[in-house]
Design a protein around this motif. Structure first.
Motif: not given
Length: 564
Positions: A308-317
């Motif tokens: 889940x890169x989408x969710x990294x850092x609290x949905x940074x993206x």
């Protein structure tokens, strides 16, 4: 060398490394959350390896088998907007089974003898024909896709040029791999030869760039240079069943030194506004929107490996996508000065310093087919509100692909057709909350527009923000009732009514509004009448009408918050 990055890298949040076998069991098992909810941290990282899938099924890149089945079923049932997305694919000149490949032994991008314009149309023809084969079963289209890919893998020996050769290796590497993934089990496809081409020609250039950045200081190249090479390594790793390459790409996304890693690509977060600044935002909007496309492609491919890169850092993206969409829809966004150094690494640290001091208006309103997969993930899969992304996606729906956005290479930087493959099943359902009566929402009652507290039936206060009914009215919206499809809020004698669209130009103009920022709150907007631009949607004694902004009271009456 091309100027890029910022010099003052920021402290990173420590996040455990993620492998494709230690994530959250994969996209298919991800929980669907309540609308607007944030996933808990445990839903993003930390599922034990024993519970994760041990082997990635194919196809598993931008599209999984279930994605393709779902799209095929929707098209067969003539469901919208997916059917219109299919029609856009069929109409594209590169999706025709009569396409003939023109392979080269040497591809040159940048400098003398550039010939790469012969490559990217063939890649898109292979991808589009492969899609038509997977979705329709047409043998002719499958054969054409395979013939194009086989021709290139049997001919290509080198990708070269000036520094732009790394862009070619990145963009065309990940796109080639995605086209090949769709036909990997086609009986006529030479998968081994194609795998060797990707591993021996494209991957070395990808790795060379991420390792030494063409001999430049680390901040020299813009984020997109890293992002396309990261996407290529990830895609090649998936196609070639090379978990080491998948891990390399994911690790770089999290902790890479260059501008493609997530906290360098998105250096500043504005938590109170749900926005985040992209690294190229001070450069121009064409490259900034490209960044959303490359990040979206990377995150989607990673998701389909169970990461889940989408969710990294609290949905940074998501916050960055909201920022870029909001600005390109015509609204103001915050900006933090961004400083970077350019030049060869041998001259550091004394040359080439520069600073962006404001978000760039160059290319503002730029259109690329990159938004549907972002919307499909955050709102469709995760139930997290993405109002600006949604508005942008719906404003250009159905999106196209290579060849639909100009003949230059920029029009081929993304594979596109997101409406067909990624548009979520239910988007754009909103309520409009009054600024000065926050317990009240716009609704229709006996066909009269008004604001009332939450009432039954609740659907009276739910609307789909459609692209403006006036043809070509970019950046404008119309309000379609959820429980009376085809009925829209329109003004008549300055009063707001809910009526069925009669197809007339007058109705379309009366029902079209331009969304503009409210001067009272960054979270609220106002809706200006399309055909009476001195008048705005407002409430008076709880009844809706359109009036001039004659006082602060009217501005408050005319300010609303769009609530998903």
């Amino acid at each position: 060398m091309t100027r890029h990055e910022h010099a003052h890298h920021h402290a990173r949040t420590t996040v455990p490394p993620v492998s494709r076998r230690s994530f959250l069991i994969g996209a298919a098992a991800a929980p669907v959350l309540a609308w607007g909810a944030e996933p808990a941290a445990s839903a993003v990282f930390g599922v034990s390896p024993a519970t994760a899938a041990a082997v990635t099924a194919h196809p598993s890149m931008l599209h999984t088998a279930s994605d393709l089945t779902r799209a095929r079923d929707r098209v067969a049932s003539s469901l919208q907007p997916w059917k219109s997305g299919w029609d856009r694919l069929v109409a594209n000149g590169r999706s025709q089974s009569t396409w003939t490949a023109r392979p080269l032994e040497t591809v040159i991008r940048g400098g003398d003898g550039s010939n790469y314009a012969q490559l990217y149309p063939d890649i898109h023809a292979a991808y589009q024909n492969a899609l038509r084969w997977r979705l329709s079963g047409s043998a002719a289209h499958g054969n054409t896709a395979v013939a194009i890919l086989n021709a290139w893998s049997g001919t290509l020996r080198t990708v070269t040029g000036n520094a732009d050769r790394f862009l070619a290796a990145g963009i065309y590497g990940y796109q080639f791999a995605n086209a090949a993934e769709l036909v990997r089990d086609h009986p006529g496809f030479d998968r081994t030869r194609f795998r060797n081409m990707l591993l021996n020609i494209f991957h070395p250039l990808n790795e060379q760039f991420l390792t030494n950045h063409n001999g430049a200081v680390i901040t020299n190249y813009w984020a997109n240079w890293d992002l396309c090479n990261m996407a290529s390594i990830l895609a090649i790793g998936i196609f070639a069943d090379r978990d080491d390459l998948v891990a390399r790409a994911i690790d770089y996304f999290e902790t890479g030194a260059g501008n493609g890693s997530i906290e360098h690509a998105i250096p500043y977060v504005y938590e109170s506004e749900g926005l985040a600044q992209f690294q190229e935002s001070g450069r121009d909007q064409g490259h900034t929107v490209l960044g959303m496309g490359l990040l979206g492609a990377f995150c989607e491919m990673a998701w389909n490996q169970g990461v889940d890169c989408y969710g990294y850092g609290g949905n940074r993206f998501l916050k960055a996508a909201e920022y870029v969409a909001k600005y390109n829809l015509g609204f103001d966004v915050p900006f933090t000065d961004y400083t970077w150094q350019s030049g060869p690494s041998t001259t550091a640290p004394h040359v080439g310093w520069a600073t962006h001091t404001e978000v760039s208006s160059a290319g503002r309103g730029h259109i690329r087919p990159v938004w549907e997969s972002i919307l499909g993930h955050y709102e469709g899969r995760r139930g997290i509100s993405a109002p600006w992304v949604r508005q942008m996606a719906e404003s250009i729906r159905p999106d196209g692909g290579g060849g639909d956005y100009g003949t230059a290479s920029g029009g081929y930087d993304q594979l596109g057709f997101g409406t067909l493959l990624h548009a979520p099943a239910a988007t754009g359902i909103n309520r409009l909350q009054s600024y000065n009566f926050p317990d009240r929402y716009i609704r229709h009652a006996n066909n009269v527009g008004r604001i009332d507290p939450n009432v039954s039936p609740a659907a009276d206060a739910q609307f789909r923000l459609r692209r403006g009914l006036v043809p070509g009215s970019s950046g404008r919206v119309s309000f379609e009732s959820v429980n009376f499809p085809g009925y829209y809020l329109r003004h008549y004698a300055y009063e707001i009514r809910l009526e069925r669209h009669d197809g007339s130009a007058t109705f379309a103009a009366d029902a079209t509004f331009q969304q503009v920022a409210s001067p009272l709150s960054s979270a609220h907007v106002m809706f200006r009448s399309h055909n009476y631009p001195d008048r705005y949607l407002r409430h008076l004694n709880y009844v809706l009408r359109v009036d001039p902004l004659s006082s602060d009271q009217v501005r408050a009456d005319a300010s609303f918050r769009v609530v998903a």
